[in-house]
Motif scaffolding. Sequence first.
Motif, PDB file in Angstrom:
ATOM      1  N   ASP A   1      40.613   2.472  -8.449  1.00 54.65           N
ATOM      2  CA  ASP A   1      39.429   2.431  -7.590  1.00 54.65           C
ATOM      3  C   ASP A   1      38.844   3.836  -7.461  1.00 54.65           C
ATOM      4  O   ASP A   1      38.640   4.525  -8.442  1.00 54.65           O
ATOM      5  CB  ASP A   1      39.763   1.812  -6.227  1.00 54.65           C
ATOM      6  CG  ASP A   1      40.363   0.420  -6.372  1.00 54.65           C
ATOM      7  OD1 ASP A   1      39.875  -0.329  -7.241  1.00 54.65           O
ATOM      8  OD2 ASP A   1      41.318   0.098  -5.646  1.00 54.65           O
ATOM      9  N   GLU A   2      38.649   4.296  -6.205  1.00 47.89           N
ATOM     10  CA  GLU A   2      38.007   5.607  -6.030  1.00 47.89           C
ATOM     11  C   GLU A   2      39.022   6.744  -5.902  1.00 47.89           C
ATOM     12  O   GLU A   2      38.642   7.899  -5.675  1.00 47.89           O
ATOM     13  CB  GLU A   2      37.078   5.604  -4.795  1.00 47.89           C
ATOM     14  CG  GLU A   2      37.793   5.561  -3.447  1.00 47.89           C
ATOM     15  CD  GLU A   2      38.061   4.150  -2.955  1.00 47.89           C
ATOM     16  OE1 GLU A   2      38.160   3.971  -1.732  1.00 47.89           O
ATOM     17  OE2 GLU A   2      38.169   3.229  -3.779  1.00 47.89           O
ATOM     18  N   TYR A   3      40.319   6.419  -6.061  1.00 49.38           N
ATOM     19  CA  TYR A   3      41.350   7.445  -5.887  1.00 49.38           C
ATOM     20  C   TYR A   3      42.126   7.707  -7.191  1.00 49.38           C
ATOM     21  O   TYR A   3      42.246   6.838  -8.055  1.00 49.38           O
ATOM     22  CB  TYR A   3      42.345   7.033  -4.795  1.00 49.38           C
ATOM     23  CG  TYR A   3      41.803   7.160  -3.397  1.00 49.38           C
ATOM     24  CD1 TYR A   3      41.741   8.397  -2.761  1.00 49.38           C
ATOM     25  CD2 TYR A   3      41.334   6.031  -2.717  1.00 49.38           C
ATOM     26  CE1 TYR A   3      41.242   8.509  -1.472  1.00 49.38           C
ATOM     27  CE2 TYR A   3      40.830   6.133  -1.422  1.00 49.38           C
ATOM     28  CZ  TYR A   3      40.781   7.378  -0.809  1.00 49.38           C
ATOM     29  OH  TYR A   3      40.271   7.497   0.463  1.00 49.38           O
ATOM     30  N   TYR A   4      42.646   8.924  -7.249  1.00 52.08           N
ATOM     31  CA  TYR A   4      43.586   9.292  -8.302  1.00 52.08           C
ATOM     32  C   TYR A   4      44.965   9.378  -7.658  1.00 52.08           C
ATOM     33  O   TYR A   4      45.152  10.096  -6.669  1.00 52.08           O
ATOM     34  CB  TYR A   4      43.222  10.652  -8.908  1.00 52.08           C
ATOM     35  CG  TYR A   4      41.967  10.647  -9.742  1.00 52.08           C
ATOM     36  CD1 TYR A   4      42.037  10.568 -11.127  1.00 52.08           C
ATOM     37  CD2 TYR A   4      40.712  10.732  -9.146  1.00 52.08           C
ATOM     38  CE1 TYR A   4      40.883  10.579 -11.913  1.00 52.08           C
ATOM     39  CE2 TYR A   4      39.551  10.737  -9.917  1.00 52.08           C
ATOM     40  CZ  TYR A   4      39.642  10.658 -11.295  1.00 52.08           C
ATOM     41  OH  TYR A   4      38.507  10.661 -12.060  1.00 52.08           O
ATOM     42  N   HIS A   5      45.936   8.640  -8.219  1.00 52.10           N
ATOM     43  CA  HIS A   5      47.284   8.582  -7.648  1.00 52.10           C
ATOM     44  C   HIS A   5      48.289   9.272  -8.565  1.00 52.10           C
ATOM     45  O   HIS A   5      48.168   9.215  -9.798  1.00 52.10           O
ATOM     46  CB  HIS A   5      47.715   7.129  -7.443  1.00 52.10           C
ATOM     47  CG  HIS A   5      46.849   6.360  -6.510  1.00 52.10           C
ATOM     48  ND1 HIS A   5      47.195   6.117  -5.194  1.00 52.10           N
ATOM     49  CD2 HIS A   5      45.629   5.783  -6.684  1.00 52.10           C
ATOM     50  CE1 HIS A   5      46.230   5.408  -4.614  1.00 52.10           C
ATOM     51  NE2 HIS A   5      45.269   5.192  -5.486  1.00 52.10           N
ATOM     52  N   VAL A   6      49.291   9.896  -7.954  1.00 57.31           N
ATOM     53  CA  VAL A   6      50.441  10.410  -8.697  1.00 57.31           C
ATOM     54  C   VAL A   6      51.518   9.343  -8.600  1.00 57.31           C
ATOM     55  O   VAL A   6      52.000   9.033  -7.502  1.00 57.31           O
ATOM     56  CB  VAL A   6      50.933  11.752  -8.126  1.00 57.31           C
ATOM     57  CG1 VAL A   6      52.156  12.238  -8.902  1.00 57.31           C
ATOM     58  CG2 VAL A   6      49.823  12.801  -8.180  1.00 57.31           C
ATOM     59  N   LEU A   7      51.849   8.734  -9.733  1.00 57.16           N
ATOM     60  CA  LEU A   7      52.775   7.602  -9.737  1.00 57.16           C
ATOM     61  C   LEU A   7      54.114   7.941  -9.078  1.00 57.16           C
ATOM     62  O   LEU A   7      54.624   9.066  -9.208  1.00 57.16           O
ATOM     63  CB  LEU A   7      53.030   7.134 -11.172  1.00 57.16           C
ATOM     64  CG  LEU A   7      51.953   6.274 -11.835  1.00 57.16           C
ATOM     65  CD1 LEU A   7      52.416   5.862 -13.225  1.00 57.16           C
ATOM     66  CD2 LEU A   7      51.630   5.041 -11.007  1.00 57.16           C
ATOM     67  N   ASP A   8      54.656   6.947  -8.389  1.00 51.58           N
ATOM     68  CA  ASP A   8      55.975   7.046  -7.740  1.00 51.58           C
ATOM     69  C   ASP A   8      56.013   8.090  -6.622  1.00 51.58           C
ATOM     70  O   ASP A   8      57.087   8.590  -6.264  1.00 51.58           O
ATOM     71  CB  ASP A   8      57.076   7.362  -8.766  1.00 51.58           C
ATOM     72  CG  ASP A   8      57.107   6.340  -9.897  1.00 51.58           C
ATOM     73  OD1 ASP A   8      56.955   5.134  -9.602  1.00 51.58           O
ATOM     74  OD2 ASP A   8      57.280   6.748 -11.056  1.00 51.58           O
ATOM     75  N   THR A   9      54.829   8.456  -6.106  1.00 53.78           N
ATOM     76  CA  THR A   9      54.744   9.361  -4.949  1.00 53.78           C
ATOM     77  C   THR A   9      53.648   8.838  -4.021  1.00 53.78           C
ATOM     78  O   THR A   9      52.937   7.887  -4.346  1.00 53.78           O
ATOM     79  CB  THR A   9      54.373  10.804  -5.373  1.00 53.78           C
ATOM     80  OG1 THR A   9      52.988  10.847  -5.715  1.00 53.78           O
ATOM     81  CG2 THR A   9      55.221  11.295  -6.534  1.00 53.78           C
ATOM     82  N   ASP A  10      53.512   9.482  -2.886  1.00 55.71           N
ATOM     83  CA  ASP A  10      52.439   9.136  -1.958  1.00 55.71           C
ATOM     84  C   ASP A  10      51.207  10.022  -2.164  1.00 55.71           C
ATOM     85  O   ASP A  10      50.254   9.955  -1.384  1.00 55.71           O
ATOM     86  CB  ASP A  10      52.926   9.293  -0.506  1.00 55.71           C
ATOM     87  CG  ASP A  10      54.063   8.324  -0.177  1.00 55.71           C
ATOM     88  OD1 ASP A  10      54.033   7.196  -0.715  1.00 55.71           O
ATOM     89  OD2 ASP A  10      54.973   8.705   0.580  1.00 55.71           O
ATOM     90  N   ILE A  11      51.225  10.849  -3.183  1.00 55.64           N
ATOM     91  CA  ILE A  11      50.127  11.804  -3.398  1.00 55.64           C
ATOM     92  C   ILE A  11      48.922  11.091  -4.016  1.00 55.64           C
ATOM     93  O   ILE A  11      49.058  10.355  -4.997  1.00 55.64           O
ATOM     94  CB  ILE A  11      50.582  12.951  -4.331  1.00 55.64           C
ATOM     95  CG1 ILE A  11      51.810  13.664  -3.745  1.00 55.64           C
ATOM     96  CG2 ILE A  11      49.448  13.931  -4.581  1.00 55.64           C
ATOM     97  CD1 ILE A  11      52.474  14.640  -4.708  1.00 55.64           C
ATOM     98  N   LYS A  12      47.770  11.300  -3.424  1.00 58.74           N
ATOM     99  CA  LYS A  12      46.540  10.756  -4.005  1.00 58.74           C
ATOM    100  C   LYS A  12      45.378  11.708  -3.710  1.00 58.74           C
ATOM    101  O   LYS A  12      45.437  12.519  -2.779  1.00 58.74           O
ATOM    102  CB  LYS A  12      46.249   9.351  -3.471  1.00 58.74           C
ATOM    103  CG  LYS A  12      45.918   9.274  -1.991  1.00 58.74           C
ATOM    104  CD  LYS A  12      45.601   7.827  -1.599  1.00 58.74           C
ATOM    105  CE  LYS A  12      45.206   7.742  -0.119  1.00 58.74           C
ATOM    106  NZ  LYS A  12      44.860   6.360   0.275  1.00 58.74           N
ATOM    107  N   PHE A  13      44.324  11.622  -4.532  1.00 58.67           N
ATOM    108  CA  PHE A  13      43.171  12.507  -4.430  1.00 58.67           C
ATOM    109  C   PHE A  13      41.887  11.703  -4.612  1.00 58.67           C
ATOM    110  O   PHE A  13      41.862  10.723  -5.359  1.00 58.67           O
ATOM    111  CB  PHE A  13      43.179  13.576  -5.540  1.00 58.67           C
ATOM    112  CG  PHE A  13      44.395  14.433  -5.609  1.00 58.67           C
ATOM    113  CD1 PHE A  13      44.442  15.650  -4.945  1.00 58.67           C
ATOM    114  CD2 PHE A  13      45.494  14.058  -6.375  1.00 58.67           C
ATOM    115  CE1 PHE A  13      45.554  16.474  -5.044  1.00 58.67           C
ATOM    116  CE2 PHE A  13      46.615  14.864  -6.477  1.00 58.67           C
ATOM    117  CZ  PHE A  13      46.646  16.077  -5.801  1.00 58.67           C
ATOM    118  N   THR A  14      40.822  12.160  -3.988  1.00 59.20           N
ATOM    119  CA  THR A  14      39.489  11.739  -4.423  1.00 59.20           C
ATOM    120  C   THR A  14      39.150  12.567  -5.658  1.00 59.20           C
ATOM    121  O   THR A  14      39.836  13.554  -5.973  1.00 59.20           O
ATOM    122  CB  THR A  14      38.434  12.004  -3.340  1.00 59.20           C
ATOM    123  OG1 THR A  14      38.340  13.430  -3.133  1.00 59.20           O
ATOM    124  CG2 THR A  14      38.780  11.303  -2.033  1.00 59.20           C
TER     125      THR A  14
END
Length: 537
Positions: free
Chosen positions: A293-306
């Motif tokens: 969607d509108e986010y970039y996620h780091v797999l297997d972590t809670d880290i995400k970015f716009t």
Amino acid sequence: MADCLPFRSTGFFSDLISDYIEQSQDLKPFYNRFPSIESFKDQISEKQKSYNQDNRKVLVEVLKEQYQSLSTSEDTKFHIESLHDSSTFTVTTGHQLNLFTGPLYFLYKIVSTLNLAKSLKENYPDFNFVPVYWMATEDHDFEEINYFNYQHKKLEWKTNAEGAVGHLSTAGLDQLSKTIETEFGKSDNAEYLKGLFKVAYLEHETLAEATQFLANELFGDYGLVVLDADDARLKSKFSKEIKNDLVYHTAFRQIEKQSDKLSKLGYGLQVNPREINLFYLHEKIRSRIVQKDEYYHVLDTDIKFTETELLDSVNQHPERFSPNVALRPLYQEVILPNLAYIGGGGELAYWLELKSYFEAEQVTFPSLVLRNSVLLYSDKTSSKLNKLGTKIQDLFLSPDQLEAQHTKKNSKIDIDFSKQKQALEKQFEDLYELAKKTDESFYGAVAAQEKKQKNGLDHLEKRLLKAQKRKLKSENERVLELQQMLFPKQSLQERSLNFSEIYIDYGERLIPKLIEELDPFQMKFLCLELAIYNKKH
């Protein structure tokens, strides 16, 4: 003594690599220039025009810092300093941080690189050529690198590994050092190797530092430059390409097209690009970045970015973005004034998928050089082969083919039924002429009878071969034992043996001998006989 044979005839190289070496017309769109000493004139010119010369200052700064604690040869110092100059270029090989160098081909990669740089200097004296070993410090496949083989034993480093392997602490390797003390024995050469392992892994904190020390100890006198590109300053020079991958998926789109074309030619693929070809690298995390969607996620972590946050992070912390196998070649060619990449068959196969991506990013595609491949064998082995009437090239056959060949060669009975088959074919030629004058059913009967009799001869030939194999069992076993010794698990020696196993017998003469014999422009498989001696206390 040295013998060569074509890569294709060894049976160990793919059609893709064999076709590349033979300069198949079908593959010409997938690379820039085929490596010949003459083709480097244009390669130099193109790279000189396209390379961002501002990167040189940063590159030298990083290298000087990484070499601060190493004993550095005058040749290596000169090579690092010369990188300031726009007339200096690199030739590069890359390799994982395998424990104690891993398989033998680590040596062949670097020797090929050293000899290519030397040959270029001889032919283009107005330029300097720096041999570079690019350490794959950002890899995370610990199980691929945490061991080496010695005398059919797997000497393994057991530890909990997380994140990039270059950051791994060498703590705990003292246990493996004790094992090596026992396994290597007491010869002068063994004592040298044991000391080398101890200093490399017990006196350096990380696997990257240990590997750099080891490569420098083995090859520093020849001017090798070892680079760890896991550095914020270098990655800042790659930030534009990182952003293109994150936002526009440039690599994915371009490599997919190139890969599809190779597939249509019937070649298997080495790399399948993802939409995003970057890992997020921070502390003990090395995880893929994916877009949802509108986010970039780091797999297997809670880290995400716009998207805005992610691009800002690239600017602030470029070191946290780690290229995967699809992007790493481009990263290398952006930060280095590089002319050629020297790699094995698998590596060159994935490089052949990348040319259109390089063009899209306006980066010069390097010349692709297949590293030298070598089968090393002792003078004692050579003597045994001579007594058995077998050539070293024969050992590249499968065990069944080798046993059959050796049996036919040494049998006092002629096992080849070619003459009988030719006589049979002649007889049936006459019958076919007769059949033409009769009806179709008789013609079919003749064909069936021919097939039956040919099958009968084949069966008799196999029975006779089997009987002679039994008669020559002892001699055949000696040949097969030599093959098994030189081709562990029916694979190439260079993919299994560690250099220590050869060094124990051959000592400090090993690397100079390889440098003397290996020619990166030869492009044939080398079988090299070594005269062995071993000093003992």
